[in-house]
Scaffold this active site. Structure first.
Site, PDB file in Angstrom:
ATOM      1  N   LYS A 195     -15.257   2.846   5.853  1.00 19.46           N
ATOM      2  CA  LYS A 195     -14.054   2.552   6.891  1.00 19.46           C
ATOM      3  C   LYS A 195     -14.061   2.990   8.002  1.00 19.46           C
ATOM      4  O   LYS A 195     -14.664   4.187   8.235  1.00 19.46           O
ATOM      5  CB  LYS A 195     -12.760   2.844   6.154  1.00 19.46           C
ATOM      6  CG  LYS A 195     -12.342   1.968   4.608  1.00 19.46           C
ATOM      7  CD  LYS A 195     -11.109   2.585   4.250  1.00 19.46           C
ATOM      8  CE  LYS A 195     -10.079   1.925   5.023  1.00 19.46           C
ATOM      9  NZ  LYS A 195      -8.835   1.873   4.631  1.00 19.46           N
TER      10      LYS A 195
ATOM     11  N   GLU B 285       0.746  -1.223   0.003  1.00 22.26           N
ATOM     12  CA  GLU B 285      -0.079  -0.020  -0.043  1.00 22.26           C
ATOM     13  C   GLU B 285       0.916   1.099  -0.070  1.00 22.26           C
ATOM     14  O   GLU B 285       1.864   1.297   0.717  1.00 22.26           O
ATOM     15  CB  GLU B 285      -0.955  -0.132   1.272  1.00 22.26           C
ATOM     16  CG  GLU B 285      -1.771  -0.965   1.249  1.00 22.26           C
ATOM     17  CD  GLU B 285      -2.667  -1.011   2.658  1.00 22.26           C
ATOM     18  OE1 GLU B 285      -2.875  -0.052   3.288  1.00 22.26           O
ATOM     19  OE2 GLU B 285      -3.271  -2.052   3.043  1.00 22.26           O
TER      20      GLU B 285
ATOM     21  N   GLU C 122     -14.087   4.444   0.152  1.00 24.65           N
ATOM     22  CA  GLU C 122     -14.940   3.667   0.983  1.00 24.65           C
ATOM     23  C   GLU C 122     -15.536   4.279   2.238  1.00 24.65           C
ATOM     24  O   GLU C 122     -14.812   4.604   3.081  1.00 24.65           O
ATOM     25  CB  GLU C 122     -13.953   2.394   1.331  1.00 24.65           C
ATOM     26  CG  GLU C 122     -13.051   1.666   0.454  1.00 24.65           C
ATOM     27  CD  GLU C 122     -12.337   0.544   0.816  1.00 24.65           C
ATOM     28  OE1 GLU C 122     -12.792  -0.395   1.480  1.00 24.65           O
ATOM     29  OE2 GLU C 122     -10.951   0.916   0.683  1.00 24.65           O
TER      30      GLU C 122
ATOM     31  N   GLU D 182      -9.346   8.360   6.438  1.00 25.68           N
ATOM     32  CA  GLU D 182      -9.578   6.975   5.917  1.00 25.68           C
ATOM     33  C   GLU D 182     -10.428   6.734   4.865  1.00 25.68           C
ATOM     34  O   GLU D 182     -10.349   5.714   4.016  1.00 25.68           O
ATOM     35  CB  GLU D 182      -9.705   6.236   7.397  1.00 25.68           C
ATOM     36  CG  GLU D 182      -8.516   5.814   8.064  1.00 25.68           C
ATOM     37  CD  GLU D 182      -7.484   4.975   7.373  1.00 25.68           C
ATOM     38  OE1 GLU D 182      -7.930   3.936   6.659  1.00 25.68           O
ATOM     39  OE2 GLU D 182      -6.239   4.942   7.373  1.00 25.68           O
TER      40      GLU D 182
END
Length: 486
Positions: free
Chosen positions: A320, A267, A317, A328
């Site tokens: 999250k 990542e 997203e 995030e």
């Protein structure tokens, strides 16, 4: 004649090898699933292919996602969430079943190009307080043995995506790197196992987090423009944090006898909202800088050569956890509906820019806002906003975020609309004790986008039950809310 055929055969063999190597070292993307409204997998897969992204890293083994990746040639890392480590660690039968259902099935029936199984996700993260120390290696071992029993040990490798906090440097320089003392024995055990099974070390590196947690962190050192003051390590100058962090890991592996272990950057990325340093400008600068930095295949000072990396992440997203920070939910290079957030040349397509998702289906163009005749200081407003934000996504409301310029009424409307869209524009989701009303005039203000949600996707047999569960959750939540207000 035979010599010509042999020459042609060798040329074709070389070309095949080149394509394979290029595919392995091309940029990948993390494709997460923690969203209230997921894009249908077939739309995401088409978007991946049109953008020339040949590798994806998943955080689970979602059946529909893996099926959609079948027969595409896209290389896949299939993830095992941390909450499954215990069962896989304690039972070889559970590991065999997991491999059979999630790996063998998709390899044989759907022709999915599964290359790795990622056992856990940052299981040794310091903030987990050792929750997965006892289960990570046994799960890793059992999954590897299950792959071997299935005859897949030479086709699918195991790895453990680890946060860069598993190592540190005693000197502040890469050459001082070593594994964190409290987990050193666990790390040596895992690294030895990876080495014995020709598997890579996977690490997640985040310069943004350093900037987020340390107000004194030099901003320029997070980027790749060469504007930072160099860090000299025995004659080697480091101008960016990525190279220095990566080489701290290389030194760590060398010191412990594993200097040749392959490294995957599991990542790396930059968020676009939710913090003063999380914005489109910085994200574009970082991600494009990283792409340019690795495009020549020169690697880092301690590990020259192509870098195998996966951008974090593909799509925003909104489910999250925000415990690490409001940012995030904003790591995606694409928005929740598959639209590019900024210009980014991945070097994988002729267009030189990101191609959006096609054929995305949206709910009606309507929004929930605060009723015009309601005062922002109404006694019921605070509780209503708290309720909406607690169950939806208000992470764009904050200091120096994309919606920080809203006034009080607009902030309230944003919260109401977020909840309304999350609940598929149901009438009940815009009542708020009479404070909310539906409008068909887009309330978007400047860069602060009031979203219209995409059509719900629940996949396969779960489609009806998923929709029913969301509605039941809404009705239960509303009942609790109204009871507390009465």
């Amino acid at each position: 004649m035979l010599s010509r055929l042999l020459f042609l055969f060798l040329v074709l063999l070389w070309l095949e090898l080149f394509v394979k190597l290029h595919s392995v070292n091309g940029i990948g993307a993390n494709w997460g699933s923690q969203a209230s409204h997921r894009l249908p997998p077939e739309i995401v897969v088409r978007m991946l292919r049109e953008n020339g992204i040949q590798k994806v890293k998943l955080f689970d083994a979602d059946y529909d996602t893996l099926t959609a990746l079948g027969r595409t040639g896209i290389e896949v890392i299939v993830g095992i969430p941390n909450d499954k480590l215990s069962s896989l660690a304690s039972s070889t039968r559970a590991a065999d079943r997991w491999v059979s259902e999630n790996i063998t099935h998709h390899l044989t029936n759907n022709n999915v190009s599964i290359r790795y199984v990622a056992v856990g996700n940052e299981p040794f993260l310091a903030t987990y307080n050792g929750s997965f120390l006892q289960t990570t290696f046994p799960a890793l071992r059992n999954v590897q043995q299950a792959l071997t029993r299935a005859g897949l040990q030479n086709q699918v490798r195991v790895t453990v995506p680890l946060n860069a906090d598993v190592y540190s440097t005693s000197t502040g320089l890469p050459s001082g790197g070593d594994f964190r003392s409290d987990i050193r024995d666990y790390m040596i055990q895992i690294v030895q196992f990876l080495s014995d099974n020709q598997s890579p070390f996977t690490v997640n590196i985040y310069p943004f987090i350093s900037l987020y947690t340390d107000p004194n962190f030099p901003v320029e050192y997070a980027f790749f423009d060469g504007n930072a003051s160099p860090v000299n390590d025995g004659g080697t100058n480091y101008l960016n944090m990525f190279d220095a962090n990566h080489d701290t890991l290389v030194w760590t592996l060398q010191k412990n006898g594993f200097g040749n272990l392959p490294i995957i950057i599991g990542e790396i990325g930059w968020p676009t909202d939710g913090d003063r340093n999380a914005n489109v400008q910085y994200a574009q600068r970082f991600n494009q800088g990283f792409m340019t930095h690795i495009s020549g295949g020169r690697g880092t000072p301690m590990r020259p050569g192509p870098i195998d990396a996966y951008l974090f992440s593909l799509i925003d997203e909104d489910d999250k956890s925000i415990q690490p920070g409001n940012f995030e939910r904003h790591w995606g290079v694409f928005t929740y509906d598959g639209q590019p957030k900024y210009s980014l040349n991945l070097g994988t397509s002729s267009s030189g820019s990101l191609i959006p998702a096609r054929n995305v289906s949206y709910l009606e163009r309507k929004w929930c806002i605060m009723r015009p005749n309601t005062r922002p200081d109404d006694a019921q407003v605070a509780a209503s906003v708290s309720y909406a934000c607690g169950l939806a996504d208000c992470t764009s409301l904050g200091y120096l975020t994309s919606c920080s310029g809203l006034d009080g009424r607009e902030n309230i409307s944003y919260a109401f609309n977020s909840y309304y869209q999350r609940n598929n524009q149901l009438d009940e989701a815009c009542r708020f004790n009479g404070l909310g009303t539906v409008t068909r005039a887009d309330p978007t203000i400047g860069n602060c986008r009031f979203n219209v949600m995409i059509t719900p996707y629940y996949g396969g047999a779960g489609k009806f039950s998923g929709f029913k569960q969301m509605n039941m959750a809404l009705l239960f939540g509303l009942a609790v809310f109204y009871m507390t207000r009465s």
